[in-house]
Design a protein around this motif. Structure first.
Motif, PDB file in Angstrom:
ATOM      1  N   GLY A  27     -10.026  -8.575  16.048  1.00  0.00           N
ATOM      2  CA  GLY A  27     -10.099  -7.137  15.844  1.00  0.00           C
ATOM      3  C   GLY A  27      -9.774  -6.656  14.449  1.00  0.00           C
ATOM      4  O   GLY A  27      -9.899  -5.469  14.161  1.00  0.00           O
ATOM      5  N   VAL A  28      -9.355  -7.551  13.567  1.00  0.00           N
ATOM      6  CA  VAL A  28      -8.923  -7.154  12.222  1.00  0.00           C
ATOM      7  C   VAL A  28     -10.109  -7.049  11.270  1.00  0.00           C
ATOM      8  O   VAL A  28     -10.975  -7.914  11.243  1.00  0.00           O
ATOM      9  N   SER A  29     -10.118  -5.960  10.508  1.00  0.00           N
ATOM     10  CA  SER A  29     -11.037  -5.833   9.379  1.00  0.00           C
ATOM     11  C   SER A  29     -10.235  -5.306   8.198  1.00  0.00           C
ATOM     12  O   SER A  29      -9.274  -4.555   8.362  1.00  0.00           O
ATOM     13  N   LEU A  30     -10.605  -5.731   7.015  1.00  0.00           N
ATOM     14  CA  LEU A  30      -9.872  -5.371   5.799  1.00  0.00           C
ATOM     15  C   LEU A  30     -10.647  -4.290   5.060  1.00  0.00           C
ATOM     16  O   LEU A  30     -11.863  -4.357   4.948  1.00  0.00           O
ATOM     17  N   HIS A  31      -9.900  -3.302   4.548  1.00  0.00           N
ATOM     18  CA  HIS A  31     -10.548  -2.147   3.933  1.00  0.00           C
ATOM     19  C   HIS A  31     -10.013  -1.816   2.553  1.00  0.00           C
ATOM     20  O   HIS A  31      -9.929  -0.664   2.181  1.00  0.00           O
ATOM     21  N   GLY A  32      -9.653  -2.814   1.801  1.00  0.00           N
ATOM     22  CA  GLY A  32      -9.273  -2.566   0.415  1.00  0.00           C
ATOM     23  C   GLY A  32      -7.825  -2.873   0.121  1.00  0.00           C
ATOM     24  O   GLY A  32      -7.018  -3.155   1.001  1.00  0.00           O
ATOM     25  N   THR A  33      -7.544  -2.793  -1.153  1.00  0.00           N
ATOM     26  CA  THR A  33      -6.202  -3.060  -1.651  1.00  0.00           C
ATOM     27  C   THR A  33      -5.863  -2.017  -2.714  1.00  0.00           C
ATOM     28  O   THR A  33      -6.761  -1.393  -3.272  1.00  0.00           O
ATOM     29  N   THR A  34      -4.606  -1.829  -2.942  1.00  0.00           N
ATOM     30  CA  THR A  34      -4.185  -0.894  -3.984  1.00  0.00           C
ATOM     31  C   THR A  34      -4.518  -1.498  -5.353  1.00  0.00           C
ATOM     32  O   THR A  34      -4.657  -2.714  -5.477  1.00  0.00           O
ATOM     33  N   PRO A  35      -4.642  -0.666  -6.389  1.00  0.00           N
ATOM     34  CA  PRO A  35      -4.992  -1.180  -7.718  1.00  0.00           C
ATOM     35  C   PRO A  35      -4.051  -2.276  -8.238  1.00  0.00           C
ATOM     36  O   PRO A  35      -4.494  -3.200  -8.924  1.00  0.00           O
ATOM     37  N   ASP A  36      -2.777  -2.202  -7.867  1.00  0.00           N
ATOM     38  CA  ASP A  36      -1.844  -3.231  -8.346  1.00  0.00           C
ATOM     39  C   ASP A  36      -1.841  -4.486  -7.470  1.00  0.00           C
ATOM     40  O   ASP A  36      -1.163  -5.466  -7.773  1.00  0.00           O
ATOM     41  N   GLY A  37      -2.597  -4.456  -6.361  1.00  0.00           N
ATOM     42  CA  GLY A  37      -2.730  -5.626  -5.501  1.00  0.00           C
ATOM     43  C   GLY A  37      -1.551  -5.916  -4.605  1.00  0.00           C
ATOM     44  O   GLY A  37      -1.485  -6.971  -3.993  1.00  0.00           O
ATOM     45  N   THR A  38      -0.612  -4.974  -4.476  1.00  0.00           N
ATOM     46  CA  THR A  38       0.582  -5.232  -3.670  1.00  0.00           C
ATOM     47  C   THR A  38       0.467  -4.746  -2.231  1.00  0.00           C
ATOM     48  O   THR A  38       1.317  -5.064  -1.410  1.00  0.00           O
ATOM     49  N   ARG A  39      -0.576  -3.977  -1.930  1.00  0.00           N
ATOM     50  CA  ARG A  39      -0.758  -3.472  -0.569  1.00  0.00           C
ATOM     51  C   ARG A  39      -2.217  -3.631  -0.151  1.00  0.00           C
ATOM     52  O   ARG A  39      -3.137  -3.426  -0.934  1.00  0.00           O
ATOM     53  N   LEU A  40      -2.398  -3.980   1.124  1.00  0.00           N
ATOM     54  CA  LEU A  40      -3.712  -4.215   1.690  1.00  0.00           C
ATOM     55  C   LEU A  40      -3.877  -3.308   2.905  1.00  0.00           C
ATOM     56  O   LEU A  40      -2.986  -3.237   3.749  1.00  0.00           O
TER      57      LEU A  40
END
Length: 98
Positions: A27-40
């Motif tokens: 059920g998981v889909s990924l929808h981006g990350t913060t510009p600094d790459g610390t949050r997804l």
């Protein structure tokens, strides 16, 4: 139908590895990350044979995930307030007995 959105905290250098691990959870889909790459940003949708809650726990317990925050939750199941109150009452009684 149930849908939740999580904000997961990760180390930027592990982003690719974490994304690969999380994509294998039902059920998981990924929808981006913060510009600094610390949050997804992770979305979980229910499906046949698994519960959203199990997928949330799997994301939270993934080895390289530092933490998770529930950002959004949606359900369109028809649950009346009386049914919700009854379920809460049952769970409290079971908790007291334990």
């Amino acid at each position: 139908m149930k849908i939740v959105s999580l904000l997961t905290r990760i180390r930027p250098e592990q982003a690719e590895s974490v994304a690969t691990q999380l994509a294998m959870i039902p059920g998981v889909s990924l929808h981006g990350t913060t510009p600094d790459g610390t949050r997804l940003v992770v979305m979980i949708e229910d499906g046949e044979g698994y519960a959203v809650s199990d997928s949330i726990l799997a994301v939270s317990n993934a080895p390289e995930v530092l933490g998770t925050t529930l950002a959004y939750e949606y359900t369109d199941e028809d649950v009346t307030p009386a049914e919700l109150a009854a379920a809460f009452s049952r769970s409290k009684r079971e908790e007291i007995r334990a």
